[in-house]
Design a protein around this motif. Structure first.
Motif, PDB file in Angstrom:
ATOM      1  N   HIS A  97      95.331  23.430  -3.649  1.00  0.00           N
ATOM      2  CA  HIS A  97      95.170  21.968  -3.646  1.00  0.00           C
ATOM      3  C   HIS A  97      96.043  21.308  -2.582  1.00  0.00           C
ATOM      4  O   HIS A  97      95.610  20.376  -1.916  1.00  0.00           O
ATOM      5  CB  HIS A  97      95.438  21.391  -5.040  1.00  0.00           C
ATOM      6  N   GLU A 124      98.006  21.772 -11.807  1.00  0.00           N
ATOM      7  CA  GLU A 124      98.111  23.240 -11.654  1.00  0.00           C
ATOM      8  C   GLU A 124      99.567  23.681 -11.808  1.00  0.00           C
ATOM      9  O   GLU A 124      99.839  24.755 -12.354  1.00  0.00           O
ATOM     10  CB  GLU A 124      97.610  23.707 -10.283  1.00  0.00           C
ATOM     11  N   GLU A 174      86.807  27.396  -9.322  1.00  0.00           N
ATOM     12  CA  GLU A 174      87.338  26.650 -10.475  1.00  0.00           C
ATOM     13  C   GLU A 174      86.260  26.455 -11.540  1.00  0.00           C
ATOM     14  O   GLU A 174      86.560  26.434 -12.735  1.00  0.00           O
ATOM     15  CB  GLU A 174      87.940  25.316 -10.030  1.00  0.00           C
ATOM     16  N   GLU A 207      90.822  21.321 -16.045  1.00  0.00           N
ATOM     17  CA  GLU A 207      90.064  21.964 -14.968  1.00  0.00           C
ATOM     18  C   GLU A 207      88.702  21.294 -14.750  1.00  0.00           C
ATOM     19  O   GLU A 207      88.164  21.345 -13.649  1.00  0.00           O
ATOM     20  CB  GLU A 207      89.884  23.459 -15.231  1.00  0.00           C
ATOM     21  N   HIS A 210      89.085  19.020 -11.947  1.00  0.00           N
ATOM     22  CA  HIS A 210      89.203  19.598 -10.601  1.00  0.00           C
ATOM     23  C   HIS A 210      87.826  19.939 -10.037  1.00  0.00           C
ATOM     24  O   HIS A 210      87.556  19.726  -8.851  1.00  0.00           O
ATOM     25  CB  HIS A 210      90.091  20.840 -10.612  1.00  0.00           C
TER      26      HIS A 210
HETATM   27 FE   FE2 Z   1      92.220  23.676 -11.124  1.00  0.00          FE
END
Ligand code: FE2
Ligand code: FE2
Length: 275
Positions: A97, A124, A174, A207, A210
């Motif tokens: 990231h 994270e 992810e 998640e 993300h």
């Molecule tokens: Fe993630």
């Protein structure tokens, strides 16, 4: 006003080897970013040259994926191996990231794009720490077992392709996490390891965000370049991701993250798209 640009903060994190030190710095930089945003102050995005590979601790030993010992999830050793693998994924995710922020800083993006990846990097970092706490509660620690060497490959393969990075990292790797996490939660529930269950539930919930950031900014760039998102996604995943996607897919969570079935099903193991 912060003396450091956001890209410099990213390179600081990427250049820190120790996991706990990396995540502490990551969280501190994220806090600086969001405090400035709240106060209406501007932190420049800046330009840097991020390292091709982030700094990593001496341990864990990194092995070829084929050489990483298989897990036996029924035993405590097996559960430690799962937690260790998850910690390794989370540490890579922290770097991924921050890397996307620094690596593609020459592309002009809306401020919300940076907010999203700073928030993801912060989460994270929290995930890595939570899983390390679980490992330590079981008498182990991150670094005690060998880990997968292949995880940074997607980053290197897409180091010069911004849309390829978005397609492969958040929207494939992810998203895969969303598919496999419920099964892991069950393993720890069966073992009565409530601490690990709680940590994995935090990861599972966050998640989704993300993957959603990936899909949002991938679609944004498709709109900017006037290209069809589904076709572009298929092209990029076939170019940069090695092998087919593995069903079963978590269609519900993928939908929540803005990933429609016609994006991933044609790339699944049985697909003719790859022929
Ligand atoms: Fe993630
Ligand atoms: Fe995570």
């Amino acid at each position: 006003m912060s003396a450091k640009t956001l890209s410099e903060m990213a390179v600081d994190v990427l250049g820190t080897a120790d996991g706990r030190a990396k995540t502490a710095l990551s969280r501190a930089h994220a806090a600086t970013w969001f405090a400035a945003r709240k106060a209406g102050e501007e932190i420049a995005i800046g330009r840097t040259s991020p390292p091709l590979r982030p700094a990593r601790p001496d341990k864990p030993e990194l092995l070829d994926p084929r050489d990483v010992p298989r897990r036996r999830p029924g035993s405590e050793k097996g559960r430690i191996a799962i937690l260790h693998a998850v910690a390794h994924i989370e540490l890579n995710a922290v770097d991924l990231h921050w890397d996307i922020i620094a690596r593609f800083a020459d592309v002009k993006m809306p401020i919300g794009y940076f907010d999203d990846w700073v928030k993801a990097a912060d989460e994270e970092s929290k995930h890595f720490n939570l899983i390390c706490d679980c490992l330590e509660a079981l008498g182990s620690h991150y670094g005690a077992l060998p880990a997968h060497a292949g995880m940074w490959r997607a980053a290197e393969d897409t180091a010069e392709d911004f849309m390829g990075r978005l397609a492969v990292v958040p929207m494939v790797l992810e998203a895969r996490g969303l598919d496999v996490t419920p099964g892991m939660i069950e393993i720890f529930e069966r073992a009565g390891d409530e601490k690990s269950v709680a940590a994995m539930k935090v990861i599972y919930a966050e998640e989704v965000g993300h993957v959603a950031y990936g899909s949002k900014w991938f679609h944004f760039l498709c709109g900017r370049h006037d290209i069809d998102p589904k076709d572009a996604f298929h092209d990029l995943v076939q170019r940069y991701f090695h092998g087919p996607l593995k069903p079963p897919f978590n269609e519900e969570k993928r939908a929540e993250a803005g990933l429609p079935p016609d994006f991933y099903w044609p790339l699944a193991a049985t697909s003719s798209v790859r022929d």
